[in-house]
Design a protein around this motif. Structure first.
Motif, PDB file in Angstrom:
ATOM      1  N   ILE A  69      75.677  36.176 -51.806  1.00 35.85           N
ATOM      2  CA  ILE A  69      76.406  36.746 -50.863  1.00 35.85           C
ATOM      3  C   ILE A  69      75.867  37.987 -50.131  1.00 35.85           C
ATOM      4  CG2 ILE A  69      78.589  38.068 -50.359  1.00 35.85           C
ATOM      5  CD1 ILE A  69      79.755  36.354 -52.615  1.00 35.85           C
ATOM      6  N   ARG A  70      75.836  37.977 -48.947  1.00 33.63           N
ATOM      7  CA  ARG A  70      75.030  39.304 -48.465  1.00 33.63           C
ATOM      8  C   ARG A  70      76.229  40.552 -48.327  1.00 33.63           C
ATOM      9  NH1 ARG A  70      70.416  40.630 -46.550  1.00 33.63           N
ATOM     10  NH2 ARG A  70      70.235  42.115 -44.932  1.00 33.63           N
ATOM     11  N   LEU A  71      75.736  41.523 -48.911  1.00 31.79           N
ATOM     12  CA  LEU A  71      76.544  42.630 -49.285  1.00 31.79           C
ATOM     13  C   LEU A  71      75.856  43.986 -49.258  1.00 31.79           C
ATOM     14  CD1 LEU A  71      79.715  43.147 -50.183  1.00 31.79           C
ATOM     15  CD2 LEU A  71      78.905  43.145 -52.649  1.00 31.79           C
ATOM     16  N   CYS A  72      76.321  44.799 -48.427  1.00 29.36           N
ATOM     17  CA  CYS A  72      75.655  46.094 -48.172  1.00 29.36           C
ATOM     18  C   CYS A  72      74.015  45.986 -47.868  1.00 29.36           C
ATOM     19  CB  CYS A  72      75.925  47.082 -49.600  1.00 29.36           C
ATOM     20  SG  CYS A  72      77.330  47.376 -49.924  1.00 29.36           S
ATOM     21  N   LYS A  73      73.718  45.026 -47.226  1.00 28.31           N
ATOM     22  CA  LYS A  73      72.508  44.896 -46.523  1.00 28.31           C
ATOM     23  C   LYS A  73      71.669  44.269 -47.426  1.00 28.31           C
ATOM     24  CE  LYS A  73      72.269  48.484 -43.313  1.00 28.31           C
ATOM     25  NZ  LYS A  73      71.584  49.456 -42.336  1.00 28.31           N
ATOM     26  N   ILE A  74      71.994  43.576 -48.756  1.00 22.06           N
ATOM     27  CA  ILE A  74      71.306  42.930 -49.715  1.00 22.06           C
ATOM     28  C   ILE A  74      71.879  41.434 -49.981  1.00 22.06           C
ATOM     29  CG2 ILE A  74      69.932  44.754 -50.605  1.00 22.06           C
ATOM     30  CD1 ILE A  74      71.687  44.822 -53.021  1.00 22.06           C
ATOM     31  N   ASN A  75      71.085  40.529 -50.636  1.00 26.35           N
ATOM     32  CA  ASN A  75      71.665  39.433 -51.007  1.00 26.35           C
ATOM     33  C   ASN A  75      72.118  39.618 -52.556  1.00 26.35           C
ATOM     34  OD1 ASN A  75      71.661  37.781 -48.859  1.00 26.35           O
ATOM     35  ND2 ASN A  75      69.371  37.269 -49.276  1.00 26.35           N
ATOM     36  N   THR A  76      73.159  39.345 -52.886  1.00 24.69           N
ATOM     37  CA  THR A  76      73.704  39.541 -54.245  1.00 24.69           C
ATOM     38  C   THR A  76      72.736  38.898 -55.261  1.00 24.69           C
ATOM     39  OG1 THR A  76      75.541  37.813 -54.283  1.00 24.69           O
ATOM     40  CG2 THR A  76      76.055  39.947 -53.803  1.00 24.69           C
ATOM     41  N   ASN A  77      72.213  37.733 -55.112  1.00 28.28           N
ATOM     42  CA  ASN A  77      71.233  37.241 -55.975  1.00 28.28           C
ATOM     43  C   ASN A  77      69.934  38.315 -56.194  1.00 28.28           C
ATOM     44  OD1 ASN A  77      72.957  34.929 -56.486  1.00 28.28           O
ATOM     45  ND2 ASN A  77      71.462  33.549 -55.172  1.00 28.28           N
ATOM     46  N   ASP A  78      69.477  38.879 -55.161  1.00 24.12           N
ATOM     47  CA  ASP A  78      68.375  39.840 -55.581  1.00 24.12           C
ATOM     48  C   ASP A  78      68.816  41.041 -56.369  1.00 24.12           C
ATOM     49  OD1 ASP A  78      66.897  38.357 -53.882  1.00 24.12           O
ATOM     50  OD2 ASP A  78      67.490  39.635 -51.847  1.00 24.12           O
ATOM     51  N   LEU A  79      70.202  41.066 -56.751  1.00 24.73           N
ATOM     52  CA  LEU A  79      70.316  42.054 -57.807  1.00 24.73           C
ATOM     53  C   LEU A  79      69.667  42.039 -58.967  1.00 24.73           C
ATOM     54  CD1 LEU A  79      74.231  42.854 -56.682  1.00 24.73           C
ATOM     55  CD2 LEU A  79      72.074  44.302 -56.471  1.00 24.73           C
ATOM     56  N   GLU A  80      69.388  40.553 -59.516  1.00 20.93           N
ATOM     57  CA  GLU A  80      68.749  40.642 -60.573  1.00 20.93           C
ATOM     58  C   GLU A  80      67.486  41.179 -60.903  1.00 20.93           C
ATOM     59  OE1 GLU A  80      70.040  38.640 -63.279  1.00 20.93           O
ATOM     60  OE2 GLU A  80      71.860  38.726 -62.352  1.00 20.93           O
ATOM     61  N   LYS A  81      66.741  41.719 -59.653  1.00 21.92           N
ATOM     62  CA  LYS A  81      65.491  42.203 -59.999  1.00 21.92           C
ATOM     63  C   LYS A  81      65.733  43.671 -60.416  1.00 21.92           C
ATOM     64  CE  LYS A  81      63.696  40.046 -55.682  1.00 21.92           C
ATOM     65  NZ  LYS A  81      63.637  39.933 -54.259  1.00 21.92           N
ATOM     66  N   LYS A 104      65.829  50.639 -52.077  1.00 23.09           N
ATOM     67  CA  LYS A 104      65.645  51.394 -50.695  1.00 23.09           C
ATOM     68  C   LYS A 104      66.196  50.596 -49.607  1.00 23.09           C
ATOM     69  CE  LYS A 104      61.752  53.710 -52.388  1.00 23.09           C
ATOM     70  NZ  LYS A 104      60.392  53.992 -52.327  1.00 23.09           N
ATOM     71  N   ALA A 105      66.302  49.242 -49.730  1.00 24.88           N
ATOM     72  CA  ALA A 105      66.826  48.466 -48.557  1.00 24.88           C
ATOM     73  C   ALA A 105      68.278  48.195 -48.417  1.00 24.88           C
ATOM     74  CB  ALA A 105      66.389  46.911 -48.579  1.00 24.88           C
ATOM     75  N   ALA A 106      69.032  48.663 -49.730  1.00 25.51           N
ATOM     76  CA  ALA A 106      70.436  48.504 -49.736  1.00 25.51           C
ATOM     77  C   ALA A 106      71.081  49.654 -49.005  1.00 25.51           C
ATOM     78  CB  ALA A 106      70.840  48.764 -51.119  1.00 25.51           C
ATOM     79  N   ASP A 107      72.345  49.367 -48.300  1.00 21.09           N
ATOM     80  CA  ASP A 107      73.128  50.299 -48.091  1.00 21.09           C
ATOM     81  C   ASP A 107      73.942  51.094 -49.073  1.00 21.09           C
ATOM     82  OD1 ASP A 107      74.931  52.101 -46.755  1.00 21.09           O
ATOM     83  OD2 ASP A 107      75.629  50.541 -45.216  1.00 21.09           O
ATOM     84  N   LEU A 108      73.327  52.239 -49.704  1.00 25.04           N
ATOM     85  CA  LEU A 108      74.006  52.702 -50.939  1.00 25.04           C
ATOM     86  C   LEU A 108      75.491  53.452 -50.562  1.00 25.04           C
ATOM     87  CD1 LEU A 108      70.732  53.976 -52.687  1.00 25.04           C
ATOM     88  CD2 LEU A 108      72.280  51.713 -53.128  1.00 25.04           C
ATOM     89  N   VAL A 109      75.704  53.799 -49.553  1.00 22.03           N
ATOM     90  CA  VAL A 109      76.856  54.337 -49.122  1.00 22.03           C
ATOM     91  C   VAL A 109      77.783  53.297 -49.143  1.00 22.03           C
ATOM     92  CG1 VAL A 109      78.128  55.431 -47.471  1.00 22.03           C
ATOM     93  CG2 VAL A 109      75.988  56.405 -47.677  1.00 22.03           C
ATOM     94  N   CYS A 110      77.660  52.255 -48.518  1.00 26.73           N
ATOM     95  CA  CYS A 110      78.331  51.020 -48.503  1.00 26.73           C
ATOM     96  C   CYS A 110      78.838  50.387 -50.190  1.00 26.73           C
ATOM     97  CB  CYS A 110      77.787  49.853 -47.938  1.00 26.73           C
ATOM     98  SG  CYS A 110      78.391  48.007 -48.263  1.00 26.73           S
ATOM     99  N   ALA A 111      77.797  50.795 -50.975  1.00 22.36           N
ATOM    100  CA  ALA A 111      77.721  50.126 -52.465  1.00 22.36           C
ATOM    101  C   ALA A 111      79.111  51.416 -52.984  1.00 22.36           C
ATOM    102  CB  ALA A 111      76.417  50.398 -53.101  1.00 22.36           C
ATOM    103  N   CYS A 112      79.146  52.316 -52.493  1.00 23.08           N
ATOM    104  CA  CYS A 112      80.174  53.244 -53.137  1.00 23.08           C
ATOM    105  C   CYS A 112      81.392  52.528 -53.313  1.00 23.08           C
ATOM    106  CB  CYS A 112      80.379  54.501 -52.173  1.00 23.08           C
ATOM    107  SG  CYS A 112      79.124  55.726 -52.285  1.00 23.08           S
ATOM    108  N   ARG A 113      81.864  51.601 -52.237  1.00 20.84           N
ATOM    109  CA  ARG A 113      82.982  50.812 -52.554  1.00 20.84           C
ATOM    110  C   ARG A 113      83.098  49.872 -53.751  1.00 20.84           C
ATOM    111  NH1 ARG A 113      82.834  48.124 -46.824  1.00 20.84           N
ATOM    112  NH2 ARG A 113      81.172  49.589 -45.958  1.00 20.84           N
ATOM    113  N   TYR A 114      81.919  49.740 -54.194  1.00 22.74           N
ATOM    114  CA  TYR A 114      81.992  48.634 -55.377  1.00 22.74           C
ATOM    115  C   TYR A 114      81.674  49.393 -56.633  1.00 22.74           C
ATOM    116  CZ  TYR A 114      81.926  45.888 -51.359  1.00 22.74           C
ATOM    117  OH  TYR A 114      82.259  45.121 -50.264  1.00 22.74           O
ATOM    118  N   LYS A 115      81.609  50.890 -56.520  1.00 23.01           N
ATOM    119  CA  LYS A 115      81.243  51.505 -57.938  1.00 23.01           C
ATOM    120  C   LYS A 115      81.729  51.192 -59.058  1.00 23.01           C
ATOM    121  CE  LYS A 115      81.064  56.127 -58.997  1.00 23.01           C
ATOM    122  NZ  LYS A 115      81.306  57.568 -58.621  1.00 23.01           N
ATOM    123  N   GLY A 116      83.352  50.969 -58.637  1.00 29.09           N
ATOM    124  CA  GLY A 116      84.343  50.923 -59.800  1.00 29.09           C
ATOM    125  C   GLY A 116      83.963  49.693 -60.486  1.00 29.09           C
TER     126      GLY A 116
END
Length: 106
Positions: free
Chosen positions: A31-43, A65-77
């Protein structure tokens, strides 16, 4: 001998179709989320989990560096439900020299 070769060819074809289907299914799970593909999180998973995680590798840092980390704030929890330690995630962001989003500064 002809029947045996046909049987082997049919088995090989069935196996090839199964492999292709499984690859296509795996790709569809991303799934594309915050400018990255979730499968790439395994890296980055090794660097944000476990007792003594290794430092993030170049692939992980490129992802951070490619991720939208401000967007990631929504998923921090939700990070802990995926085994991600927030303190370690902050350390990865800092180690990769990425800009720390406001929600991770607290």
């Amino acid at each position: 001998m002809g029947k045996n070769n046909t049987r082997i060819l049919m088995q090989f074809t069935a196996l090839a179709m199964l492999l292709i289907a499984s690859i296509m299914f795996k790709e569809a799970e991303s799934i594309r989320l915050c400018k990255i593909n979730t499968n790439d999180l395994e890296k980055c998973r090794p660097a944000v989990t476990g007792r003594n995680p290794p430092p993030p590798g170049p692939d992980c840092c490129a992802l951070v560096k490619a991720a939208d980390l401000v967007c990631a704030c929504r998923y921090k929890g939700y990070l802990s439900s995926y085994g991600i330690d927030l303190t370690k995630a902050k350390a990865v962001i800092a180690s990769c020299s990425a800009r720390m989003p406001p929600c991770f500064r607290r």
